[in-house]
Design a protein around this motif. Structure first.
Motif, short mmCIF file in Angstrom:
data_model
loop_
_atom_site.label_atom_id
_atom_site.label_comp_id
_atom_site.label_asym_id
_atom_site.label_seq_id
_atom_site.Cartn_x
_atom_site.Cartn_y
_atom_site.Cartn_z
N TYR A 112 0.61 -1.56 0.62
CA TYR A 112 -0.25 -0.03 0.18
C TYR A 112 0.87 1.12 -0.20
O TYR A 112 -0.18 1.98 -0.56
N GLY A 113 2.05 0.89 0.42
CA GLY A 113 2.64 2.27 -0.32
C GLY A 113 3.50 3.21 1.73
O GLY A 113 4.23 3.38 2.11
N ILE A 114 2.40 2.42 2.92
CA ILE A 114 2.81 2.97 3.77
C ILE A 114 1.86 1.94 4.62
O ILE A 114 0.99 1.83 4.74
N LEU A 146 16.84 16.18 4.16
CA LEU A 146 16.36 14.51 3.81
C LEU A 146 16.07 14.28 2.39
O LEU A 146 16.38 12.77 1.76
N PRO A 147 15.49 15.05 1.74
CA PRO A 147 16.10 14.64 -0.28
C PRO A 147 16.70 14.35 -0.74
O PRO A 147 17.25 13.78 -1.42
N ASN A 148 18.08 15.19 -0.53
CA ASN A 148 19.79 14.99 -0.42
C ASN A 148 19.96 13.24 -0.37
O ASN A 148 20.27 12.72 -1.40
N LEU A 149 19.35 13.41 1.02
CA LEU A 149 20.12 11.74 1.56
C LEU A 149 18.94 11.07 0.48
O LEU A 149 19.57 9.88 0.23
N ILE A 150 18.18 10.86 0.39
CA ILE A 150 17.49 10.07 -0.20
C ILE A 150 18.00 9.70 -1.70
O ILE A 150 18.22 8.74 -2.39
N GLU A 151 18.64 10.83 -2.80
CA GLU A 151 19.08 10.91 -3.31
C GLU A 151 19.87 9.94 -3.63
O GLU A 151 20.86 9.62 -4.68
N GLU A 152 21.34 10.61 -2.26
CA GLU A 152 22.35 9.78 -2.06
C GLU A 152 22.62 7.99 -2.18
O GLU A 152 22.75 7.74 -2.60
N VAL A 153 21.02 7.71 -1.16
CA VAL A 153 21.29 6.91 -0.39
C VAL A 153 20.95 5.95 -1.62
O VAL A 153 20.84 4.15 -1.65
N GLN A 154 19.31 6.34 -2.16
CA GLN A 154 18.64 5.61 -3.53
C GLN A 154 17.91 4.71 -2.07
O GLN A 154 17.78 3.25 -3.09
N PRO A 155 16.95 4.58 -1.92
CA PRO A 155 16.85 3.40 -0.88
C PRO A 155 15.61 2.75 -1.42
O PRO A 155 14.81 4.06 -2.57
N ASP A 156 15.38 1.58 -1.05
CA ASP A 156 13.88 0.83 -2.03
C ASP A 156 12.94 0.53 -0.72
O ASP A 156 12.05 0.15 -1.41
N PHE A 157 13.53 0.99 0.44
CA PHE A 157 12.86 1.28 1.26
C PHE A 157 12.82 2.05 3.01
O PHE A 157 14.27 2.48 2.78
N LEU A 166 6.42 11.62 5.05
CA LEU A 166 5.66 11.35 4.42
C LEU A 166 5.27 11.35 2.80
O LEU A 166 4.91 10.47 1.99
N GLN A 167 5.52 12.91 2.72
CA GLN A 167 4.70 13.17 1.01
C GLN A 167 6.57 13.05 0.31
O GLN A 167 5.82 12.29 -0.85
N THR A 168 7.05 12.74 1.14
CA THR A 168 8.44 12.64 0.19
C THR A 168 8.76 11.38 -0.09
O THR A 168 8.79 11.05 -1.07
N CYS A 169 8.37 10.56 0.69
CA CYS A 169 8.49 9.17 0.64
C CYS A 169 6.99 8.73 -0.54
O CYS A 169 7.23 8.08 -1.45
N HIS A 170 6.09 9.59 -0.62
CA HIS A 170 4.77 9.27 -1.53
C HIS A 170 4.93 9.38 -2.84
O HIS A 170 5.18 9.01 -3.91
N GLU A 171 5.39 11.30 -2.69
CA GLU A 171 6.06 11.33 -4.15
C GLU A 171 6.93 9.97 -4.45
O GLU A 171 7.38 10.85 -5.74
N LEU A 172 7.91 9.91 -3.99
CA LEU A 172 8.87 9.07 -4.58
C LEU A 172 8.46 7.26 -5.08
O LEU A 172 9.63 7.20 -5.41
#
Length: 300
Positions: A108-110, A215-226, A259-265
């Protein structure tokens, strides 16, 4: 559909005067049902996980002694809880709630766990109300089951996730990020992959500006799938154990941004509630309930 792990054992009774507010685990689902944010179909009751799953994150000797109630007096004191069979069962069920929430998050995404966020538990010891590290167990479970490769743990509790940092200190496939109060427990901190220490009295604007810049830069760097999100509400100015000065609305904006960041990505996220120790239980429930309201608004 938003799925939420809840079990009656979450409200395990403690001796009178104990400072850990166990009643919030009973009151929060009642509030969500009462206001119509959730209905009974949103909740599921976890059970006991396979013990091998626990050993993905914890040493066998420690786990066996914990199950047998054979921790020594010093270990028990460090845990913060009087040790009992029911308490051990509670920790196992919390871990299972997070494991099952991982599957729902993938679907479900979350997904969310009313309890959990036991980030002070190390591979081989209990600490500060944490006996088993539910999100560490969940992360290793996902990888073992080949459901995720690269994981990001976003820990925004007021206290550093020292146990989580220790568990994954040599594991580049799990990135640990902790933003916490510099002057808060633990006073001897571990090294997360990224630690951001906040000064006493940090308020909404400074807190949110820092988080939004990182956080956005960190996600871009780490590229997590969860992503695992530990959304403790002990960042509130009213918190008895915290030293930050955030408001209810600031805490809500924090959760909305994550949560919006996770959802949008499109990155699945499991949320465990973590700490919250304001003197007024109504503030704790309101702050936690906001996280569920936002999850419904953003995802469903």
């Amino acid at each position: 559909m938003l799925k939420i792990a809840y079990h009656p054992i979450y409200k395990h009774p403690l001796p009178e005067g104990h400072r850990f507010p166990m009643e919030k685990y009973e009151l929060l689902p009642k509030q969500l049902l009462h206001e119509g944010t959730c209905d009974k179909n949103n909740f599921f009751e976890p059970g006991f996980p396979e013990e091998d799953y626990i050993l993905f994150a914890h040493e066998k000797d420690y786990f066996e002694r914990l199950k047998a109630l054979k921790l020594d007096r010093k270990e028990i004191r460090k845990s913060g809880f009087p040790l009992s069979q029911e308490l051990v069962e509670r920790e196992l069920i919390i871990a299972d709630g997070t494991i099952k929430s991982c599957h729902y998050a993938l679907e479900y995404g979350i997904a969310m766990n009313i309890a959990g966020g036991t980030h002070h538990a190390y591979t081989n010891s209990a600490e500060a109300f944490c006996l088993l590290n539910d999100q560490a167990i969940g992360a290793r479970y996902l990888q073992n089951q080949k459901l995720a490769k690269q994981i990001l743990i976003v820990d925004l509790d007021v206290h550093q996730g020292n146990g989580t940092a220790e568990i994954f200190q040599n594991d580049p496939s799990v990135f640990t990020f902790s933003m916490h109060g510099k002057g808060n427990y633990p006073f001897k901190k571990e090294s997360s992959d990224l630690d951001i220490e906040l000064e006493d009295g940090t308020s909404d604007d400074a807190y949110l500006n820092k988080l939004k810049s990182v956080l956005p830069n960190l996600i871009e760097e780490v590229q997590p799938d969860f992503i695992f999100y530990l959304c403790g509400v002990d960042i509130l100015e009213t918190d008895k154990l915290g030293r930050l000065s955030c408001t209810i609305s600031g805490c809500k904006e924090r959760d909305k941004f994550v949560l919006q960041t996770c959802h949008e990505l499109g990155i699945p996220v499991e949320c465990s509630m973590g700490g919250g120790y304001s003197k007024d239980i109504r503030l704790i429930i309101e702050a936690h309930a906001n996280t569920y309201r936002l999850a419904q608004d953003i995802y469903f």
